[in-house]
Design a protein around this motif. Sequence first.
Motif, PDB file in Angstrom:
ATOM      1  N   TYR A   1      10.623  -2.690   5.464  1.00  0.00           N
ATOM      2  CA  TYR A   1      11.495  -1.593   5.331  1.00  0.00           C
ATOM      3  C   TYR A   1      12.522  -1.503   4.180  1.00  0.00           C
ATOM      4  O   TYR A   1      12.756  -0.777   3.650  1.00  0.00           O
ATOM      5  CB  TYR A   1      12.267  -1.188   6.777  1.00  0.00           C
ATOM      6  CG  TYR A   1      13.121  -0.194   6.855  1.00  0.00           C
ATOM      7  CD1 TYR A   1      12.655   0.983   6.513  1.00  0.00           C
ATOM      8  CD2 TYR A   1      14.593  -0.365   7.200  1.00  0.00           C
ATOM      9  CE1 TYR A   1      13.746   2.087   6.953  1.00  0.00           C
ATOM     10  CE2 TYR A   1      15.349   0.654   7.460  1.00  0.00           C
ATOM     11  CZ  TYR A   1      14.999   1.804   7.152  1.00  0.00           C
ATOM     12  OH  TYR A   1      15.707   2.963   7.335  1.00  0.00           O
ATOM     13  N   GLN A   2      13.040  -2.705   4.144  1.00  0.00           N
ATOM     14  CA  GLN A   2      14.200  -3.119   2.954  1.00  0.00           C
ATOM     15  C   GLN A   2      13.458  -2.762   1.711  1.00  0.00           C
ATOM     16  O   GLN A   2      14.335  -2.406   1.067  1.00  0.00           O
ATOM     17  CB  GLN A   2      14.837  -4.423   3.447  1.00  0.00           C
ATOM     18  CG  GLN A   2      16.004  -4.606   2.404  1.00  0.00           C
ATOM     19  CD  GLN A   2      16.557  -6.206   2.334  1.00  0.00           C
ATOM     20  OE1 GLN A   2      15.695  -7.246   2.479  1.00  0.00           O
ATOM     21  NE2 GLN A   2      17.608  -6.267   2.614  1.00  0.00           N
ATOM     22  N   VAL A   3      12.395  -3.470   1.594  1.00  0.00           N
ATOM     23  CA  VAL A   3      11.905  -3.381   0.239  1.00  0.00           C
ATOM     24  C   VAL A   3      11.675  -1.911  -0.236  1.00  0.00           C
ATOM     25  O   VAL A   3      11.934  -1.524  -1.277  1.00  0.00           O
ATOM     26  CB  VAL A   3      10.703  -4.199   0.017  1.00  0.00           C
ATOM     27  CG1 VAL A   3       9.745  -3.745  -1.039  1.00  0.00           C
ATOM     28  CG2 VAL A   3      10.662  -5.682   0.151  1.00  0.00           C
ATOM     29  N   TRP A   4      11.048  -1.117   0.810  1.00  0.00           N
ATOM     30  CA  TRP A   4      10.749   0.278   0.520  1.00  0.00           C
ATOM     31  C   TRP A   4      11.954   1.257   0.201  1.00  0.00           C
ATOM     32  O   TRP A   4      11.802   2.122  -0.544  1.00  0.00           O
ATOM     33  CB  TRP A   4       9.692   1.016   1.583  1.00  0.00           C
ATOM     34  CG  TRP A   4       8.428   0.442   1.491  1.00  0.00           C
ATOM     35  CD1 TRP A   4       7.860  -0.501   2.321  1.00  0.00           C
ATOM     36  CD2 TRP A   4       7.686   0.577   0.380  1.00  0.00           C
ATOM     37  NE1 TRP A   4       6.508  -0.772   1.625  1.00  0.00           N
ATOM     38  CE2 TRP A   4       6.136  -0.102   0.437  1.00  0.00           C
ATOM     39  CE3 TRP A   4       7.668   1.316  -0.930  1.00  0.00           C
ATOM     40  CZ2 TRP A   4       5.018  -0.031  -0.297  1.00  0.00           C
ATOM     41  CZ3 TRP A   4       6.632   1.041  -1.607  1.00  0.00           C
ATOM     42  CH2 TRP A   4       5.203   0.545  -1.338  1.00  0.00           C
TER      43      TRP A   4
ATOM     44  N   LYS B   1      12.533   3.220  -2.966  1.00  0.00           N
ATOM     45  CA  LYS B   1      12.986   4.311  -3.146  1.00  0.00           C
ATOM     46  C   LYS B   1      13.993   4.940  -3.831  1.00  0.00           C
ATOM     47  O   LYS B   1      14.116   5.874  -4.589  1.00  0.00           O
ATOM     48  CB  LYS B   1      12.879   5.101  -1.620  1.00  0.00           C
ATOM     49  CG  LYS B   1      13.210   6.497  -1.375  1.00  0.00           C
ATOM     50  CD  LYS B   1      13.393   6.955  -0.114  1.00  0.00           C
ATOM     51  CE  LYS B   1      13.696   8.335   0.096  1.00  0.00           C
ATOM     52  NZ  LYS B   1      13.767   8.712   1.434  1.00  0.00           N
ATOM     53  N   GLU B   2      15.262   4.160  -3.549  1.00  0.00           N
ATOM     54  CA  GLU B   2      16.481   4.238  -4.368  1.00  0.00           C
ATOM     55  C   GLU B   2      16.303   4.185  -5.990  1.00  0.00           C
ATOM     56  O   GLU B   2      16.542   4.869  -6.683  1.00  0.00           O
ATOM     57  CB  GLU B   2      17.609   3.466  -4.037  1.00  0.00           C
ATOM     58  CG  GLU B   2      17.864   3.758  -2.261  1.00  0.00           C
ATOM     59  CD  GLU B   2      18.733   2.445  -2.130  1.00  0.00           C
ATOM     60  OE1 GLU B   2      19.206   1.626  -2.719  1.00  0.00           O
ATOM     61  OE2 GLU B   2      19.342   2.757  -0.891  1.00  0.00           O
ATOM     62  N   PHE B   3      15.377   2.968  -6.373  1.00  0.00           N
ATOM     63  CA  PHE B   3      15.081   2.912  -7.752  1.00  0.00           C
ATOM     64  C   PHE B   3      14.238   4.300  -8.228  1.00  0.00           C
ATOM     65  O   PHE B   3      14.389   4.560  -9.378  1.00  0.00           O
ATOM     66  CB  PHE B   3      14.325   1.578  -7.839  1.00  0.00           C
ATOM     67  CG  PHE B   3      13.902   1.183  -9.312  1.00  0.00           C
ATOM     68  CD1 PHE B   3      14.856   0.862 -10.240  1.00  0.00           C
ATOM     69  CD2 PHE B   3      12.640   1.643  -9.714  1.00  0.00           C
ATOM     70  CE1 PHE B   3      14.301   0.730 -11.433  1.00  0.00           C
ATOM     71  CE2 PHE B   3      12.202   1.076 -10.978  1.00  0.00           C
ATOM     72  CZ  PHE B   3      13.225   0.913 -11.840  1.00  0.00           C
ATOM     73  N   ALA B   4      13.280   4.484  -7.494  1.00  0.00           N
ATOM     74  CA  ALA B   4      12.379   5.609  -7.941  1.00  0.00           C
ATOM     75  C   ALA B   4      13.138   6.850  -7.982  1.00  0.00           C
ATOM     76  O   ALA B   4      12.838   7.782  -9.188  1.00  0.00           O
ATOM     77  CB  ALA B   4      11.306   5.749  -7.058  1.00  0.00           C
TER      78      ALA B   4
END
Length: 258
Positions: A213-216, A220-223
Amino acid sequence: RIGSADVGAVLGLNPYRSGLDVYQTIRGEHSTDLSGVLRVSIGRELEALGLAEYATETGRTPERVGTISHPDRPFLSATPDGFDAEGETVTEVKCTWAGWPEPPAYYWAQVRWQALALVLTGRTVETLCIVVLRLGGGAPRVEYHRRPFDLAEAEADLASIVTWWADHIETETPPRASAESLTDGSLARKHGEGDEGKVLEADAEGADLLESYQVWRLRKEFATRQETEAKARICDRIGSQSKGIKAEGIGKALWSRR
């Protein structure tokens, strides 16, 4: 490739991994580096110990057969931990701190897939064996869980996997996520409302879910930032005298007054 560890996820048997994970991994959209995960390293190191315990218990040493590919569909593969040719048994070692009394269904799907790969390359398999090294709750112990190999069940798994590959990988159509929705109301609190309950201590698989969950969230923020940057650059390229830009085989972007 579809490896034996992917089968349970594709068939919907693994509550900790989905077919969407497998799809994204195959397409190179997502991968998980497990090289630095301590419990994974422990499991890898103890694999040989599990096979040695099996040899002591049976008097037969399982052979390392490496990765086996389906003769007609090379994207389907399996890497058994060991194969006891004399005992006609495929052997998988699992090291766990979990408290389940019987290996979960996705583990049996994994071993069944390995057995099918062996059969399709000319070996004879009669028995599936999962050697479980229990590492929690005091002194470590060894358990042996055996089942007859059901060829018909394995072939049904294969048919489902081949269909899944054709429906999703070949058409580049991602499968639906397996979790219930947080937005349409289908995922509801199952044990009452409010914040009175305690915060659970995560087991190893729960920690994996938290990390995922943390990774995604970070991705998402980066994307989102990258999307905003790319959009601004496209608008600069279109300028004030054109209404859009297009590229053959990719698509187009239009910049209107709206």
